[in-house]
Scaffold this motif. Structure first.
Motif, short mmCIF file in Angstrom:
data_model
loop_
_atom_site.label_atom_id
_atom_site.label_comp_id
_atom_site.label_asym_id
_atom_site.label_seq_id
_atom_site.Cartn_x
_atom_site.Cartn_y
_atom_site.Cartn_z
N VAL A 121 0.84 -1.20 0.00
CA VAL A 121 0.00 0.00 0.00
C VAL A 121 0.87 1.25 0.00
O VAL A 121 0.62 2.18 -0.78
N ASP A 122 1.90 1.30 0.84
CA ASP A 122 2.77 2.47 0.89
C ASP A 122 3.38 2.75 -0.48
O ASP A 122 3.40 3.90 -0.93
N ARG A 123 3.86 1.73 -1.13
CA ARG A 123 4.51 1.91 -2.43
C ARG A 123 3.51 2.21 -3.53
O ARG A 123 3.72 3.12 -4.34
N ALA A 124 2.40 1.48 -3.57
CA ALA A 124 1.40 1.69 -4.62
C ALA A 124 0.73 3.05 -4.48
O ALA A 124 0.44 3.72 -5.49
N ALA A 125 0.47 3.49 -3.26
CA ALA A 125 -0.21 4.77 -3.03
C ALA A 125 0.65 5.95 -3.46
O ALA A 125 0.12 7.03 -3.73
N THR A 126 1.97 5.76 -3.55
CA THR A 126 2.85 6.83 -4.02
C THR A 126 3.14 6.70 -5.51
O THR A 126 4.00 7.40 -6.03
N GLY A 127 2.42 5.81 -6.18
CA GLY A 127 2.50 5.73 -7.63
C GLY A 127 3.30 4.60 -8.22
O GLY A 127 3.38 4.47 -9.44
N GLU A 128 3.90 3.75 -7.40
CA GLU A 128 4.67 2.63 -7.96
C GLU A 128 3.71 1.61 -8.58
O GLU A 128 2.80 1.14 -7.91
N PRO A 129 3.90 1.28 -9.84
CA PRO A 129 3.02 0.29 -10.46
C PRO A 129 3.48 -1.14 -10.13
O PRO A 129 4.67 -1.39 -9.98
N PHE A 130 2.51 -2.02 -10.00
CA PHE A 130 2.79 -3.43 -9.77
C PHE A 130 2.11 -4.23 -10.86
O PHE A 130 0.88 -4.24 -10.96
N THR A 131 2.92 -4.87 -11.69
CA THR A 131 2.44 -5.56 -12.87
C THR A 131 2.29 -7.05 -12.60
O THR A 131 3.26 -7.69 -12.15
N PRO A 132 1.12 -7.62 -12.87
CA PRO A 132 0.96 -9.07 -12.71
C PRO A 132 2.01 -9.82 -13.54
O PRO A 132 2.28 -9.47 -14.68
N GLY A 133 2.61 -10.82 -12.91
CA GLY A 133 3.61 -11.63 -13.59
C GLY A 133 5.03 -11.12 -13.48
O GLY A 133 5.98 -11.84 -13.78
#
Length: 173
Positions: A76-88
């Motif tokens: 959450v901390d990383r994604a909320a600051t804009g880091e994308p997480f790509t499936p796979g």
């Protein structure tokens, strides 16, 4: 944050919703832990992340009780600051010595794995990802040489029970 209306909720559901919203506003997310039982592994999931940050809710299954909330909070901390997480895609920087990847959760798994999140999203209209953790020696639940029972301990929450956003060994782990 749009939530279930109070008149539709039992008092204990209203109390739970109030706690979820207060915690989310205080911390930026809520992590709900569900202990292991005779039906399967323990798991943790987030609530209010989509409502607060427009980041998919997340679930992790089968991690030790003390590790799962740490992983979800870091996501959450990383994604909320804009880091994308790509499936796979494999991420090696959440835990030392343990890789993770992401997969989209099929809607059919939402009621079981995001139960009280439906208090926040009564219509179930929220995206969700599963964070899948490899064994320390790099085996995934779908690996042919994974430890016995690993796929049952950490099921993949797609319709097929296998990765569907990528092809293992080709464009994913």
């Amino acid at each position: 944050m749009q939530t279930e209306t109070a008149e539709n909720l039992a008092p204990e559901e209203r109390d739970l919703l109030d706690w979820i919203v207060a915690e989310a506003e205080r911390r930026g997310n809520v992590v709900i832990q569900v202990p292991r039982d005779d039906k399967g592994s323990g798991y943790c999931f987030t609530a209010c992340v989509w409502a607060l940050h427009q980041v998919p809710e997340a679930v992790v299954i089968g991690l030790p009780e003390h590790m799962a909330p740490i992983l979800l909070d870091a996501y959450v901390d990383r994604a909320a600051t804009g880091e994308p997480f790509t499936p796979g895609h494999v991420y090696d920087d959440f835990f030392e010595g343990a890789s993770v990847t992401f997969e989209r959760v099929a809607l059919g798994h939402y009621p079981e794995y995001f139960g009280c999140a439906f208090l926040v999203y009564p219509d179930g209209d929220f995206p969700a990802v599963q964070i899948i953790v490899a064994t320390p020696d790099g085996k995934w639940p779908w690996s042919e040489d994974a430890p016995e029972g690993f796929a049952e301990w950490q099921p993949v929450l797609t319709e097929s029970g296998r990765p569907e956003s990528w092809t293992p060994g080709i464009d994913g782990p």
